[in-house]
Design an enzyme around this catalytic site. Structure first.
Site, PDB file in Angstrom:
ATOM      1  N   CYS A  41      16.508  -7.631  -8.794  1.00  0.00           N
ATOM      2  CA  CYS A  41      15.603  -6.525  -8.465  1.00  0.00           C
ATOM      3  C   CYS A  41      15.937  -6.090  -7.047  1.00  0.00           C
ATOM      4  O   CYS A  41      16.334  -6.915  -6.219  1.00  0.00           O
ATOM      5  CB  CYS A  41      14.153  -7.006  -8.552  1.00  0.00           C
ATOM      6  SG  CYS A  41      12.958  -5.757  -8.021  1.00  0.00           S
TER       7      CYS A  41
ATOM      8  N   CYS B 101      12.445   0.859  10.452  1.00  0.00           N
ATOM      9  CA  CYS B 101      12.418   1.894   9.411  1.00  0.00           C
ATOM     10  C   CYS B 101      11.822   3.200   9.937  1.00  0.00           C
ATOM     11  O   CYS B 101      10.793   3.185  10.612  1.00  0.00           O
ATOM     12  CB  CYS B 101      11.603   1.392   8.213  1.00  0.00           C
ATOM     13  SG  CYS B 101      11.549   2.569   6.857  1.00  0.00           S
TER      14      CYS B 101
ATOM     15  N   CYS C 106       9.768  -1.281 -11.546  1.00  0.00           N
ATOM     16  CA  CYS C 106       8.720  -2.123 -10.970  1.00  0.00           C
ATOM     17  C   CYS C 106       7.945  -1.223 -10.025  1.00  0.00           C
ATOM     18  O   CYS C 106       8.481  -0.780  -9.007  1.00  0.00           O
ATOM     19  CB  CYS C 106       9.356  -3.292 -10.212  1.00  0.00           C
ATOM     20  SG  CYS C 106       8.158  -4.275  -9.290  1.00  0.00           S
TER      21      CYS C 106
ATOM     22  N   CYS D   9       4.709   4.384   7.093  1.00  0.00           N
ATOM     23  CA  CYS D   9       3.747   3.723   6.199  1.00  0.00           C
ATOM     24  C   CYS D   9       2.797   2.856   7.036  1.00  0.00           C
ATOM     25  O   CYS D   9       3.244   1.906   7.698  1.00  0.00           O
ATOM     26  CB  CYS D   9       4.491   2.865   5.182  1.00  0.00           C
ATOM     27  SG  CYS D   9       5.872   3.721   4.391  1.00  0.00           S
TER      28      CYS D   9
ATOM     29  N   ARG E 233       1.758  -8.049 -11.695  1.00  0.00           N
ATOM     30  CA  ARG E 233       2.137  -9.002 -10.652  1.00  0.00           C
ATOM     31  C   ARG E 233       1.043  -9.159  -9.611  1.00  0.00           C
ATOM     32  O   ARG E 233       0.641  -8.181  -8.997  1.00  0.00           O
ATOM     33  CB  ARG E 233       3.377  -8.509  -9.920  1.00  0.00           C
ATOM     34  CG  ARG E 233       4.436  -7.849 -10.811  1.00  0.00           C
ATOM     35  CD  ARG E 233       5.733  -7.899 -10.122  1.00  0.00           C
ATOM     36  NE  ARG E 233       5.743  -9.269  -9.651  1.00  0.00           N
ATOM     37  CZ  ARG E 233       6.633  -9.809  -8.859  1.00  0.00           C
ATOM     38  NH1 ARG E 233       7.576  -9.108  -8.422  1.00  0.00           N
ATOM     39  NH2 ARG E 233       6.548 -11.060  -8.485  1.00  0.00           N
TER      40      ARG E 233
END
Ligand code: SAM
Ligand code: DTB
Ligand code: SF4
Length: 319
Positions: free
Chosen positions: A128, A52, A188, A56, A260
């Site tokens: 999802c 990617c 979410c 992050c 969650r």
């Protein structure tokens, strides 16, 4: 809490309360809005792993770090359908596909993802996806394909965000969330604790989430899975009471949302998880893998939930 009274100070006051007092209130809110015995169980699959372009600092899939994750192409629709069928047989009621993209790919790869969603829906599962940033057209096409939820996390407070990610902004994140909402897909959205953030940063995140109108239907609280090779590899584990505190605060601020208890359960004592369920967590990942890292064994999870008097939503629907 009243919408109008939602200020930074009021969230800080809530977060700073005595732990048991906070848990007691959160448990009451939880019981007024949800079946306290039901736990929503989602299964997760990485359909395109690694390589990617984003940086992050927590993520083993970033091409900026050497975390030993092998980059793969997009999985076939058939393989995803088979994995979803296995997850359903194992008790999952939602199937979530994740791709290590900065923004969702266009062209044939996107069409392939739409087909995956069709297969998940055909199995009677909630669907999802988490594919990075979306443009409005992609969001609309995902909805048409039957996507129920889109996961897109704010991760932390606005001020701390730039010490974790430099390749996109907090506002980029908020923009995609708006597009998802506008397309009629449920949201979410949550974050990660244990990245070296302060209590204030967590309060900022909770405030940002609770200010969303409507609230995100699903709020994942991940504790950092510290992966060797990433810049956050040596971060210490979050104190257990902080995890309970953030779950309880989220529950009070967003009473009707699913909160969650997401990544990080493998390193969390059962007693701490139990306290999180009492404090309002009512959704977990079921299955021995998250995206690239391990999660508790499903059999052990099933036995654990049973001991607590909890049951997966799929099982709950059958009684
Ligand atoms: N690339 C897309 C994106 O970032 O939106 C989707 C996949 S990404 C892996 C989904 C989420 O997983 C991230 O937003 C982050 O909150 C969470 N995550 C990633 N690595 C993690 C880790 N090591 N520990 C805990 N949560 C993590
Ligand atoms: C979320 O909030 N947590 C999930 C999901 N959304 C996509 C991801 C957790 C990833 C943990 C690290 C890994 O397995 O790579
Ligand atoms: Fe890429 Fe998502 Fe990992 Fe960030 S969290 S590096 S965007 S896969």
């Amino acid at each position: 809490m009243e919408i109008d009274s939602l200020t930074r100070d009021s969230v800080a006051a809530l977060y700073g309360r005595g732990l048991l007092d906070l848990v007691y209130e959160a448990a009451g809110v939880h019981r007024r809005h949800h079946d306290p015995a039901a736990v929503q169980c989602a299964s997760l699959l990485s359909v395109k792993t690694g390589g990617c372009p984003e940086d992050c600092a927590y993520c083993p899939q970033s091409a900026h770090y050497r975390a030993g994750v092998e980059a793969t192409g997009l999985m076939s629709v058939q393989d995803v359908a088979e994995a979803a069928a296995r997850a359903r047989a194992g008790g999952a009621d939602r199937f979530c596909i994740g791709a290590a993209w900065r923004q969702a790919a266009d062209g044939p790869a996107f069409d392939q993802v739409l087909e995956m969603i069709g297969e998940i829906k055909a199995l009677g599962l909630e669907s999802c996806a988490t594919l990075g940033m979306l443009d409005p057209d992609q969001a609309a096409r995902l909805r048409e394909a039957g996507l129920d939820y889109y996961n897109h996390n704010l991760d932390t407070g606005r001020d701390f965000y730039e010490s974790i990610i430099t390749t996109r902004t907090y506002d980029d994140r908020l923009e995609t969330l708006r597009r998802v909402r506008d397309a009629g897909i449920k949201v979410c959205c949550g974050g990660i604790v244990g990245m070296g953030e302060s209590h204030e940063d967590r309060i900022d995140l909770l405030l940002e989430l609770a200010r969303q109108r409507p609230h995100p239907e699903s709020v994942p609280i991940n504790t950092l899975v510290a992966v060797r090779g990433t810049p956050l590899a040596d971060e210490p584990a979050v104190p257990w009471d902080d995890v309970v505190r953030i779950i309880a605060t989220a529950r009070i601020l967003m009473p009707a949302s699913k909160v969650r208890l997401s990544a990080g359960r493998l390193r969390m004592d059962e007693a701490v998880q139990a306290l999180c369920f009492l404090a309002g967590a009512n959704s977990i990942f079921l299955g021995d893998r998250l995206l690239t890292t391990p999660n508790p064994e499903p059999d052990a999870d099933a036995e654990f939930l049973e001991r607590l008097g909890l049951r997966g939503a799929a099982a709950a629907a059958r009684v």
